[in-house]
Design a protein around this motif. Sequence first.
Motif, short mmCIF file in Angstrom:
data_model
loop_
_atom_site.label_atom_id
_atom_site.label_comp_id
_atom_site.label_asym_id
_atom_site.label_seq_id
_atom_site.Cartn_x
_atom_site.Cartn_y
_atom_site.Cartn_z
N GLU A 198 6.13 18.53 57.74
CA GLU A 198 6.67 16.96 58.17
C GLU A 198 5.24 16.41 57.28
OE1 GLU A 198 6.47 13.96 61.31
OE2 GLU A 198 6.66 15.41 61.76
N ASP A 199 4.56 16.73 57.25
CA ASP A 199 2.54 16.22 56.82
C ASP A 199 3.29 16.43 55.02
OD1 ASP A 199 0.56 15.76 56.44
OD2 ASP A 199 -0.42 17.16 55.57
N THR A 200 3.66 17.54 54.56
CA THR A 200 4.44 17.81 53.22
C THR A 200 4.84 17.56 52.42
OG1 THR A 200 3.46 20.66 53.74
CG2 THR A 200 4.48 20.06 51.37
N ALA A 201 6.16 17.24 52.94
CA ALA A 201 7.33 15.92 52.88
C ALA A 201 6.36 14.59 52.39
CB ALA A 201 7.92 15.40 53.94
N GLU A 202 5.99 14.30 53.12
CA GLU A 202 5.23 12.74 53.13
C GLU A 202 3.93 12.85 51.82
OE1 GLU A 202 3.00 9.60 56.08
OE2 GLU A 202 3.47 11.27 56.66
N ALA A 203 3.71 14.16 52.51
CA ALA A 203 2.02 13.42 50.74
C ALA A 203 3.04 13.94 49.93
CB ALA A 203 1.27 15.01 50.92
N THR A 204 4.28 14.40 49.71
CA THR A 204 5.37 14.75 48.48
C THR A 204 6.18 13.19 47.53
OG1 THR A 204 5.78 16.40 48.67
CG2 THR A 204 7.00 16.17 47.42
N GLU A 205 6.70 12.84 49.29
CA GLU A 205 7.12 11.45 48.45
C GLU A 205 5.96 10.14 48.51
OE1 GLU A 205 9.40 8.28 48.85
OE2 GLU A 205 9.62 10.52 48.57
N ALA A 206 4.71 10.51 48.77
CA ALA A 206 3.72 9.67 48.24
C ALA A 206 3.35 9.81 47.14
CB ALA A 206 2.54 9.16 48.83
N LEU A 207 3.46 11.39 46.82
CA LEU A 207 2.93 11.65 45.41
C LEU A 207 4.11 11.38 44.20
CD1 LEU A 207 1.78 13.39 43.50
CD2 LEU A 207 2.79 14.92 43.49
N ARG A 208 5.33 11.16 44.21
CA ARG A 208 6.55 10.68 43.93
C ARG A 208 6.16 9.43 43.64
NH1 ARG A 208 11.42 8.82 43.76
NH2 ARG A 208 10.79 7.55 45.95
N ARG A 209 6.58 8.56 44.59
CA ARG A 209 6.04 7.02 44.05
C ARG A 209 4.85 7.14 43.93
NH1 ARG A 209 8.31 2.54 43.44
NH2 ARG A 209 6.99 0.91 43.84
N VAL A 210 3.66 8.10 43.52
CA VAL A 210 2.66 7.58 42.35
C VAL A 210 3.05 7.49 41.00
CG1 VAL A 210 0.44 7.92 42.06
CG2 VAL A 210 0.96 7.35 44.60
N GLN A 211 4.17 8.50 41.08
CA GLN A 211 4.60 9.17 39.91
C GLN A 211 5.29 8.10 39.38
OE1 GLN A 211 5.92 13.05 40.10
NE2 GLN A 211 4.00 13.90 39.65
N LEU A 212 5.83 7.08 39.88
CA LEU A 212 6.74 5.82 39.65
C LEU A 212 6.16 5.49 39.32
CD1 LEU A 212 9.85 6.22 42.02
CD2 LEU A 212 10.03 6.98 39.61
#
Length: 403
Positions: free
Chosen positions: A248-262
Amino acid sequence: MSFWQSVGAFFKGPPDEMENSNPFVRRGASWAHLALRLSLATGVLSVLIYAGTQDGQFLRTAGLGLLLLCASFLVGGTLGFLFGIPRKLQQGPGTATTKPTPAGDSETEEDDDKPKPGTRTTAYESNTSLEQISDWLTKILVGLTLTQWNEIRTGFQKMIEYMAPAFGTNGEVFTGGIVILGALCGFFYGYLPTRLFLWLALTESDIQGDKLSEARKDKNLQEAESLRSRTQGSPAVAAASDRRGEGEDTAEATEALRRVQLLAKEYESLRMKLKSGPYRTQKMEGVLSEMRMLAPKIDEGTQTKLRNSGSPGERLAACAWLQVYPRADALPWLAGCLGGEKPFIGYHAAVALLAAARDPNVDAQEVLDAIKRAQAFLELSEANSDRAKVLAQAEQEARARIS
């Protein structure tokens, strides 16, 4: 304001604010304005009297005379304006100018084109094309007058001889007098208000520019400090990993990174599509703010990858993260941003250095060394830029911690 109200304001005299000025200055301004009004009134009266001597030609002569008076007045007023434009404060290389009052964008910090080395710094960084044109024209006019006086006199005589027939027999004296009187009155009507009041308007503009610059810096720091205090000085993902499953923690961090890249792509798109200026700065500040809000969801390892990314937008995201969570190992990288990045990223790297200078967990001497390195990347012509001001404040606060 109606036409007649404008005419009344024109002849009214010095502005009401003069009532609070030095009596000597107020008296001098009143006398100057009175002399100009009397001179201009004399010109108008002379036109009407002369027109009255022309049998059956009163309206024609009066209309032409007033038109000539107005034309020479406008020419003189334009010259007076050019001669009266205030020059920006300048100094030679190696010295910094302190603004009399205050371009937060005092220079627009996101501009791609940096000033050339060796240029002089200024008291205000707004567009000075008109001031430069005024400087060139006044020097050219004075030089031509001194070197080509005989040709100018001959040309003036020919102009008077060309216009004189419109005012009847022997109208040369009348025509020459009206042209000279109108031009002189216009010159002083253009010169005095420009000389006395335009610099006040420019100074007030600089004051407002500095206020905007300070507000911009404070907003960035306040947002960063608020996030840092809410997460107790470390990214929230570190604490969250103790309470939740790793997946769950990895999924949230991955989503945050995706948002940062956008957001990084959005920053790069704004920079490419929009013209440099306050509007583009505002839009990019909005992107930066969103990046900063995601900082608690980004761990240190991801932040390091953002720092080393080939994307300018992702490197900007790293600056946003370091504004929230200052790190000693990132100080050399932040200093290098002042030399290798666009001014917008360099500015936010400077803000991150200021945040580090305030953080008791970061060694003040290391911060000071990084600030000195960052300042070395700035050219002499950038002494009054927002980046230089933020670095100067960071240096002051770092020194205060050392002492």
